[in-house]
Design an enzyme around this catalytic site. Structure first.
Site, PDB file in Angstrom:
ATOM      1  CG  ASP A  53     -12.491  -8.082  -1.946  1.00 51.23           C
ATOM      2  OD1 ASP A  53     -12.342  -8.603  -1.189  1.00 51.23           O
ATOM      3  OD2 ASP A  53     -11.892  -6.687  -1.867  1.00 51.23           O
ATOM      4  NE  ARG A  61      -3.350  -2.817   1.304  1.00 52.74           N
ATOM      5  CZ  ARG A  61      -4.636  -3.256   0.912  1.00 52.74           C
ATOM      6  NH1 ARG A  61      -5.158  -2.681  -0.120  1.00 52.74           N
ATOM      7  NH2 ARG A  61      -5.014  -4.227   1.313  1.00 52.74           N
ATOM      8  NE  ARG A 118     -11.552  -3.793  -0.848  1.00 52.37           N
ATOM      9  CZ  ARG A 118     -10.746  -3.031  -1.516  1.00 52.37           C
ATOM     10  NH1 ARG A 118     -10.135  -2.100  -0.921  1.00 52.37           N
ATOM     11  NH2 ARG A 118     -10.050  -3.403  -2.437  1.00 52.37           N
ATOM     12  CG  ASP A 147     -11.698  -0.626  -5.769  1.00 50.98           C
ATOM     13  OD1 ASP A 147     -10.484  -0.946  -4.811  1.00 50.98           O
ATOM     14  OD2 ASP A 147     -12.904  -0.452  -5.381  1.00 50.98           O
TER      15      ASP A 147
HETATM   16  P1  ADP Z   1      -6.578  -2.477  -4.047  1.00 48.67           P
HETATM   17  O1  ADP Z   1      -5.658  -2.187  -5.425  1.00 48.67           O
HETATM   18  O2  ADP Z   1      -6.341  -3.969  -3.605  1.00 48.67           O
HETATM   19  O3  ADP Z   1      -7.718  -2.021  -3.902  1.00 48.67           O
HETATM   20  P2  ADP Z   1      -5.627  -0.311  -2.345  1.00 48.67           P
HETATM   21  O4  ADP Z   1      -6.960   0.258  -2.298  1.00 48.67           O
HETATM   22  O5  ADP Z   1      -4.689  -0.537  -1.211  1.00 48.67           O
HETATM   23  O6  ADP Z   1      -5.553  -1.843  -2.755  1.00 48.67           O
HETATM   24  O7  ADP Z   1      -4.754   0.426  -3.542  1.00 48.67           O
HETATM   25  C1  ADP Z   1      -3.342  -0.054  -3.994  1.00 48.67           C
HETATM   26  C2  ADP Z   1      -2.611   0.975  -4.170  1.00 48.67           C
HETATM   27  O8  ADP Z   1      -2.896   2.015  -5.325  1.00 48.67           O
HETATM   28  C3  ADP Z   1      -2.501   2.282  -3.134  1.00 48.67           C
HETATM   29  O9  ADP Z   1      -1.653   1.994  -1.942  1.00 48.67           O
HETATM   30  C4  ADP Z   1      -1.865   3.246  -3.742  1.00 48.67           C
HETATM   31  O10 ADP Z   1      -0.605   3.346  -4.131  1.00 48.67           O
HETATM   32  C5  ADP Z   1      -2.588   3.197  -5.075  1.00 48.67           C
HETATM   33  N1  ADP Z   1      -3.776   4.086  -5.368  1.00 48.67           N
HETATM   34  C6  ADP Z   1      -5.126   3.942  -4.699  1.00 48.67           C
HETATM   35  N2  ADP Z   1      -5.886   5.002  -4.889  1.00 48.67           N
HETATM   36  C7  ADP Z   1      -5.243   5.852  -5.624  1.00 48.67           C
HETATM   37  C8  ADP Z   1      -5.545   7.193  -6.090  1.00 48.67           C
HETATM   38  N3  ADP Z   1      -6.860   7.671  -5.976  1.00 48.67           N
HETATM   39  N4  ADP Z   1      -4.564   7.716  -6.943  1.00 48.67           N
HETATM   40  C9  ADP Z   1      -3.345   6.917  -7.116  1.00 48.67           C
HETATM   41  N5  ADP Z   1      -2.885   6.039  -6.501  1.00 48.67           N
HETATM   42  C10 ADP Z   1      -3.791   5.134  -5.749  1.00 48.67           C
END
Ligand code: ADP
Length: 319
Positions: free
Chosen positions: A127, A72, A171, A103
């Site tokens: 998910d 993350r 989620r 997402d």
């Molecule tokens: P997932 O991809 O499983 O949904 P996360 O929501 O933690 O997991 O997102 C993974 C990573 O994607 C984040 O730690 C961040 O580096 C990047 N990310 C998430 N949201 C954004 C955003 N709005 N803009 C840019 N990078 C983002």
């Protein structure tokens, strides 16, 4: 296109390795070099990028998690950080990036695309909550884990005339809970899309007991309610011992199922095909067993995941 990068980001899911492998092998077969990025966007920003060979992805198809690592990295929301990441990619001469993740990761890929750097998103999450695809990589494996857990809980619940509440991941998406309820024959399913009415659930359980059922199994999506408190309330009301089991990260691990390996392999190879055809800024999905691709910006901004009403009704009908 001569060189592409690949990374896994966000929550890991079984089948991510199979997807990386497919990207690597499909690209190499077309004479394209592949660079693996360690630990998602974090490693991209830190320039932890290395060339992957055919043998780099040997013996990974059967392994859960992601051998590239994931992280993350909230700082990726800052444009200056993303600009530095793009500089790193350019320094290595990498023309496009395949992002495997959920997402949040898609959001990062979308923003890179908006800054002029082409990305292809592959849906990697247990998910099943990504728009533009019926299934995500890892969902089937997690589903099988939950189903097995339900089977095991059923044995002991039936013997002891006990009520079981199983909290599953997802989620804001009830797919894992609904599919597991149908596959495991669980009587009650609670998903965020339908809201949660405690009184209704308790009435349904009463109804089941009145019908002479020896046990009750409730499948509930995480974040809906405190399942331990719910168990106490149900126990107080029914007089039957009620236990809550939170499956947690167990659902994320394990060797991917054949279905997930095949899905990941198809999607990974498809990502390379799209890049070779000159597509960038796309995300890959599977619909009616056909691979599809969408504009990643449109997917995030406008496309919605339809709720699987049929699956929800089915769990109710078969109760
Ligand atoms: P997932 O991809 O499983 O949904 P996360 O929501 O933690 O997991 O997102 C993974 C990573 O994607 C984040 O730690 C961040 O580096 C990047 N990310 C998430 N949201 C954004 C955003 N709005 N803009 C840019 N990078 C983002």
């Amino acid at each position: 296109i001569k060189k592409i990068g690949v990374l896994t980001s966000g929550g890991d899911s079984p089948g991510m390795n199979a997807a990386i492998r497919a990207v690597v092998r499909a690209a190499l077969s077309k004479g394209i070099e592949v660079y693996g990025v360690r630990d998602g966007y974090l490693g991209l920003h830190q320039d932890r990028i290395e060339k992957l060979e055919r043998h780099s992805v040997s013996d990974v198809i059967n392994r859960g998690g992601t051998f590239l690592g994931s992280a993350r990295f909230p700082a990726f929301k800052e444009e200056s950080v993303r600009r530095e990441a793009i500089e790193n990619l350019k320094k290595h001469g990498i023309d496009a990036l395949v992002v495997i993740g959920g997402d949040g990761s898609y959001m990062g890929a979308k923003k890179l695309t908006e800054m002029g750097y082409p990305c292809i998103g592959l849906p990697g999450t247990i998910d099943n909550d990504i728009a533009g695809t019926s299934f995500t990589i890892g969902f089937d494996t997690a589903l099988n884990v939950v189903m097995e857990a339900i089977d095991r809980l059923r044995d002991t619940s039936t013997s002891h005339k006990r009520i079981s509440i199983v909290e599953v991941m997802g989620r804001h998406c009830g797919d894992l809970a609904m599919h597991a309820a149908v596959a495991g024959g669980a009587e009650f399913v609670v998903v965020p899309e339908k809201g949660f009415n405690k009184a209704d659930l308790i009435a349904q359980i009463d109804n089941g007991i009145a019908k002479g059922k020896r046990h009750a199994m409730v499948t509930i999506c995480e974040h809906v309610t405190d399942v331990n408190a719910l168990a106490k309330e149900i126990e107080a009301h029914t007089g039957l011992e009620t236990r809550a089991t939170i499956l947690g990260h167990i659902q994320r691990g394990g060797s991917p199922t054949a279905r997930d390996r095949i899905l990941a392999s198809r999607m990974g190879a498809y990502a390379v095909e799209l890049l070779m055809e000159g597509h960038g800024g796309r995300c890959v999905g599977i619909m009616k067993n056909q691979l599809v691709h969408h504009d990643i910006i449109d997917c995030i901004e406008n496309m919605k995941r339809p709720f699987d009403e049929e699956m929800f009704k089915l769990s109710d009908t078969l109760f």
